[in-house]
Structures are given as C-alpha cells and as structure tokens.
Design a protein around this motif. Structure first.
Motif, PDB file in Angstrom:
ATOM      1  N   UNK A 150       0.834  -1.206   0.000  1.00  0.00           N
ATOM      2  CA  UNK A 150       0.000   0.000   0.000  1.00  0.00           C
ATOM      3  C   UNK A 150       0.869   1.257   0.000  1.00  0.00           C
ATOM      4  N   UNK A 151       1.949   1.226   0.743  1.00  0.00           N
ATOM      5  CA  UNK A 151       2.852   2.370   0.801  1.00  0.00           C
ATOM      6  C   UNK A 151       3.425   2.672  -0.585  1.00  0.00           C
ATOM      7  N   UNK A 152       3.837   1.632  -1.324  1.00  0.00           N
ATOM      8  CA  UNK A 152       4.404   1.817  -2.657  1.00  0.00           C
ATOM      9  C   UNK A 152       3.369   2.364  -3.641  1.00  0.00           C
ATOM     10  N   UNK A 153       2.104   2.005  -3.447  1.00  0.00           N
ATOM     11  CA  UNK A 153       1.042   2.537  -4.309  1.00  0.00           C
ATOM     12  C   UNK A 153       0.876   4.043  -4.134  1.00  0.00           C
ATOM     13  N   UNK A 155       3.303   6.213  -2.806  1.00  0.00           N
ATOM     14  CA  UNK A 155       4.545   6.978  -2.769  1.00  0.00           C
ATOM     15  C   UNK A 155       5.493   6.430  -3.829  1.00  0.00           C
ATOM     16  N   UNK A 156       5.671   7.181  -4.916  1.00  0.00           N
ATOM     17  CA  UNK A 156       6.534   6.720  -6.008  1.00  0.00           C
ATOM     18  C   UNK A 156       8.016   6.761  -5.650  1.00  0.00           C
ATOM     19  N   UNK A 157       8.347   7.395  -4.525  1.00  0.00           N
ATOM     20  CA  UNK A 157       9.747   7.501  -4.116  1.00  0.00           C
ATOM     21  C   UNK A 157      10.099   6.517  -3.007  1.00  0.00           C
ATOM     22  N   UNK A 158       9.351   5.416  -2.938  1.00  0.00           N
ATOM     23  CA  UNK A 158       9.661   4.366  -1.967  1.00  0.00           C
ATOM     24  C   UNK A 158       9.688   3.029  -2.705  1.00  0.00           C
ATOM     25  N   UNK A 159      10.601   2.177  -2.290  1.00  0.00           N
ATOM     26  CA  UNK A 159      10.680   0.826  -2.829  1.00  0.00           C
ATOM     27  C   UNK A 159      11.123  -0.101  -1.706  1.00  0.00           C
ATOM     28  N   UNK A 160      11.171  -1.401  -2.000  1.00  0.00           N
ATOM     29  CA  UNK A 160      11.464  -2.390  -0.969  1.00  0.00           C
ATOM     30  C   UNK A 160      12.223  -3.566  -1.561  1.00  0.00           C
ATOM     31  N   UNK A 161      13.165  -4.068  -0.807  1.00  0.00           N
ATOM     32  CA  UNK A 161      13.824  -5.339  -1.082  1.00  0.00           C
ATOM     33  C   UNK A 161      13.735  -6.183   0.182  1.00  0.00           C
ATOM     34  N   UNK A 162      13.560  -7.491  -0.006  1.00  0.00           N
ATOM     35  CA  UNK A 162      13.547  -8.399   1.137  1.00  0.00           C
ATOM     36  C   UNK A 162      14.967  -8.761   1.517  1.00  0.00           C
TER      37      UNK A 162
END
Length: 184
Positions: A150-153, A155-162
C-alpha cells in the motif's frame, strides 16, 4: 506453530528453498537453503553495474542495525563503481540526527530497529520534511511486507527489497529510485 506454509513463503521471498525428507514413523528432516551474500562486489558485478545506469557520488543515509549487513552495504555503496558518500545510523534516533545535519539523495532503511523507533517511524519523519527523498526499505519482516504494498502505491519515491538481497539487486534498486528523482 508458525506453519510450514509460512516458512516456505518467507524462505522463497529470500530466494531460498525448503526441502523435506521423511520416512513414516521414523523421522522428518527439513532443510532450508538460503543464498550466500558476498561481502563485496565481484568484478563481473562491478562491470554489470557500470554498464547499467549507475548513479555515482550521491549522499546516502544507511539505516541498519545489523553490523555485518551494514558494513557490506556501506562498502558496496562507497567503493567503485558506485562511489557514494555514505553515513551510517544504527537506530532511528541516529537517523533523525543525521537527517537534521546533512542533505541526502537517498535513504536505505531497515524496518526493524532498536531503541523504540522502527523504520516506519523514520519514514514518517522523512516524509514530513522531505517529500521527494527516495527511501529504499530493506526488510524481510512479514508484517512489514504486507504494509509496503500500500505504501508503494501511494509513494513513487519508496521501494522495498527483502532481506537478504543480492548486492546487485540492492544497487539496481537504488539506481531505479535515484532515476525517478531525476525525471521530476
């Protein structure tokens, strides 16, 4: 219990595998296989990164409490071909202090941090002052994995890696985020 399906999901998120061997009434053996993360980039990885869009010389705040992970991330970000300037915070309070003292091009942020503030607390503080500062979350926490979608939807300036992630994955994710900022 936690359940083998959850364990399998978690291990696969980390690009690993689960093997089960069993003999009825005798034993069950469960083996977990996780990838080994190198402490530095190989010459092939450096070449691959150099051949791709590679941002260099950026100011990066690395927020990571696990020393072994922090040192690897700092090294691969600081050394060629990236040559970034990296400040390290091991908890949320240190991150807040460094954000007040310096200007950053990107924040690499662990979700689970000691000292009562987690990565989401740091992210919220960042967004109050820096709307377009790219933030790359690095976390394998299952609760966080559900909320990051939901956060990535939004905020285009956020991403995630596991966690754990391959070093090249990490560099490519940082480059993608830095490229988004250049487009605005």
């Amino acid at each position: 219990g936690y359940g083998m399906s959850n364990i399998l999901k978690y291990i696969q998120l980390h690009h690993g595998d689960v093997f089960v061997r069993s003999e009825f009434g005798q034993f069950t053996c469960v083996s977990l296989k996780l990838p080994l993360i190198a402490r530095e980039l190989s010459s092939e990885e450096k070449e691959e990164i150099s051949d791709s869009v590679c941002h260099t010389g950026k100011q990066i705040l690395l927020v990571e409490d696990e020393d072994s992970i922090a040192q690897v991330q700092k090294r691969i970000l600081s050394d060629p071909p990236c040559d970034h300037h990296v400040h390290l915070a091991t908890n949320g309070r240190e991150a807040f202090t460094l954000l007040e003292q310096h200007s950053y091009d990107l924040v690499s942020l662990d979700f689970i941090l000691p000292g009562g503030l987690n990565g989401m607390d740091v992210y919220t503080q960042i967004r109050q002052s820096f709307r377009d500062l790219p933030v790359l979350f690095i976390s394998g926490n299952l609760e966080f994995l559900e909320s990051i979608k939901k956060l990535k939807e939004n905020d285009t300036f956020v991403d995630h890696l596991s966690k754990p992630c391959q070093n090249t994955e990490y560099i490519h994710a940082i480059n993608r985020l830095l490229s988004r900022v250049q487009k605005i």
